[in-house]
Scaffold this motif. Sequence first.
Motif, PDB file in Angstrom:
ATOM      1  N   ARG A  38      65.273  18.359  20.792  1.00  0.00           N
ATOM      2  CA  ARG A  38      66.611  18.743  20.350  1.00  0.00           C
ATOM      3  C   ARG A  38      66.786  18.383  18.880  1.00  0.00           C
ATOM      4  N   GLU A  39      67.442  19.245  18.160  1.00  0.00           N
ATOM      5  CA  GLU A  39      67.714  18.968  16.751  1.00  0.00           C
ATOM      6  C   GLU A  39      68.749  17.860  16.622  1.00  0.00           C
ATOM      7  N   ILE A  40      68.522  16.961  15.673  1.00  0.00           N
ATOM      8  CA  ILE A  40      69.518  15.958  15.306  1.00  0.00           C
ATOM      9  C   ILE A  40      70.318  16.498  14.128  1.00  0.00           C
ATOM     10  N   ASP A 211      55.257  13.605  17.880  1.00  0.00           N
ATOM     11  CA  ASP A 211      55.659  13.968  16.519  1.00  0.00           C
ATOM     12  C   ASP A 211      55.090  15.328  16.122  1.00  0.00           C
ATOM     13  N   ARG A 212      53.848  15.604  16.508  1.00  0.00           N
ATOM     14  CA  ARG A 212      53.239  16.888  16.160  1.00  0.00           C
ATOM     15  C   ARG A 212      53.945  18.035  16.864  1.00  0.00           C
ATOM     16  N   LEU A 213      54.279  17.843  18.138  1.00  0.00           N
ATOM     17  CA  LEU A 213      54.978  18.892  18.865  1.00  0.00           C
ATOM     18  C   LEU A 213      56.393  19.083  18.337  1.00  0.00           C
ATOM     19  N   GLY A 214      57.066  17.982  18.029  1.00  0.00           N
ATOM     20  CA  GLY A 214      58.425  18.076  17.516  1.00  0.00           C
ATOM     21  C   GLY A 214      58.482  18.769  16.170  1.00  0.00           C
ATOM     22  N   PRO A 219      61.274  22.845  13.402  1.00  0.00           N
ATOM     23  CA  PRO A 219      60.782  22.771  12.023  1.00  0.00           C
ATOM     24  C   PRO A 219      61.903  22.566  11.012  1.00  0.00           C
ATOM     25  N   GLY A 220      61.634  21.678  10.042  1.00  0.00           N
ATOM     26  CA  GLY A 220      62.578  21.485   8.947  1.00  0.00           C
ATOM     27  C   GLY A 220      63.807  20.676   9.276  1.00  0.00           C
ATOM     28  N   SER A 221      63.849  20.022  10.449  1.00  0.00           N
ATOM     29  CA  SER A 221      65.027  19.255  10.851  1.00  0.00           C
ATOM     30  C   SER A 221      64.600  17.978  11.566  1.00  0.00           C
ATOM     31  N   PRO A 222      65.439  16.952  11.527  1.00  0.00           N
ATOM     32  CA  PRO A 222      65.183  15.797  12.391  1.00  0.00           C
ATOM     33  C   PRO A 222      65.395  16.182  13.851  1.00  0.00           C
ATOM     34  N   TRP A 223      64.729  15.484  14.758  1.00  0.00           N
ATOM     35  CA  TRP A 223      64.808  15.860  16.168  1.00  0.00           C
ATOM     36  C   TRP A 223      64.684  14.623  17.053  1.00  0.00           C
ATOM     37  N   LEU A 224      65.004  14.805  18.342  1.00  0.00           N
ATOM     38  CA  LEU A 224      64.778  13.772  19.348  1.00  0.00           C
ATOM     39  C   LEU A 224      64.298  14.410  20.627  1.00  0.00           C
ATOM     40  N   PRO A 249      63.254  15.260   8.046  1.00  0.00           N
ATOM     41  CA  PRO A 249      62.166  16.246   8.077  1.00  0.00           C
ATOM     42  C   PRO A 249      60.989  15.880   7.172  1.00  0.00           C
ATOM     43  N   ALA A 250      61.221  15.058   6.132  1.00  0.00           N
ATOM     44  CA  ALA A 250      60.144  14.674   5.225  1.00  0.00           C
ATOM     45  C   ALA A 250      59.446  13.384   5.646  1.00  0.00           C
ATOM     46  N   SER A 251      59.837  12.839   6.776  1.00  0.00           N
ATOM     47  CA  SER A 251      59.242  11.586   7.242  1.00  0.00           C
ATOM     48  C   SER A 251      57.796  11.783   7.669  1.00  0.00           C
ATOM     49  N   THR A 252      57.012  10.721   7.569  1.00  0.00           N
ATOM     50  CA  THR A 252      55.626  10.756   8.050  1.00  0.00           C
ATOM     51  C   THR A 252      55.510  10.245   9.481  1.00  0.00           C
ATOM     52  N   HIS A 253      56.607   9.726  10.056  1.00  0.00           N
ATOM     53  CA  HIS A 253      56.527   9.091  11.366  1.00  0.00           C
ATOM     54  C   HIS A 253      57.710   9.480  12.253  1.00  0.00           C
ATOM     55  N   ALA A 254      57.416   9.515  13.546  1.00  0.00           N
ATOM     56  CA  ALA A 254      58.462   9.495  14.561  1.00  0.00           C
ATOM     57  C   ALA A 254      58.543   8.066  15.089  1.00  0.00           C
TER      58      ALA A 254
END
Length: 341
Positions: A38-40, A211-214, A219-224, A249-254
């Motif tokens: 889901r998009e945050i 993280d790869r699937l999310g 794409p282009g948004s934070p998610w959970l 969206p620019a983070s390297t980690h979930a």
Amino acid sequence: MIEREKLAEAARALMEYLAPVDPDEFEAETGIRENDFREIVPQEFDGRIFAIDGSNVVVFDLGAVSLNRIRAGYVVYRGTEWEKTSITCDDLFVADRENYQRSFDRFRRGIFGIEEPFLLKTAEEIDRMPTFYRDLQEHVALFEAVLEAEGGDLVLYDGSFSLWREPYHREVFTSIFERAGERGVDLLAISKSSQLSWGRGIARPLLRSVDRLGFAAVPGSPWLVQLSGRRAMREEPWGGETFGARLHPASTHAFRIDAPGRAAESIDEILGRVAFYSSSSESPGYPHALFRAHQEMKIPVQERDFTRLSLFEELRGLGFAEGDIRGALDYHEILDSIKRR
């Protein structure tokens, strides 16, 4: 120096762990599908943000007994503005295998009203005693932050509320969760690392795969995505829900997110607030309040060394000779201090 061929062999071995995720295989193993993400929606809010962290270093190691410097506390922000830093513990802790209960029970009884004595059960757990004590001091800081916070404020804890591996602080967390609920405070635990895994034959890092699937699903948004109840998750008796989330969206980690019952019910809104304040250039994708808490609670090596030298001075003042003091050091430290000619 490690031979290049051995490095190449290790890199080949890691390929399986870092390889792209097959969505069908991942769904079959974990029960997590792309449409579960889901998009945050980042959103500003008027409340304050509290962030808790702690650290510990060994100052003097006598083998069965060690002296440790422990620090814990929290920072407070309103929006992007820092308000204050509160150090709730900056102290020395003697980790004695035979006499550690008093130090733990002082806080368990005095702060949380827990009468049952704190008793470690295995040799491995006794070896980790300073870590357990630092955890307890972080919990004290968390409790004090919850007591200071008001309805609608957000309290972020660096770590996890998972209890199945280390159930010693279950009653402590229960007390904290209850007080947060009474005060209308939103409480989350955000883990920088996770041992959750999936796969057959090898243990592939779950959060990295999520993280790869999310990244592809939103794409282009934070998610959970909810992790609780999935086949890859072990049931954890703490009464909350666990999520995976990328906060920018620019983070390297979930990150792994643990939300007690009240917070789990409003997780989309709460993570929207967290995401809004996770865009700092210093720590993109990680809540800036937690970034500052980490920096301010960290005990630098120079501070550890100064504490050790001050301790040696006190011991000399009590009549101990230099040889007595140096002779008590772990010999690894003696070897590390000797320069080859």
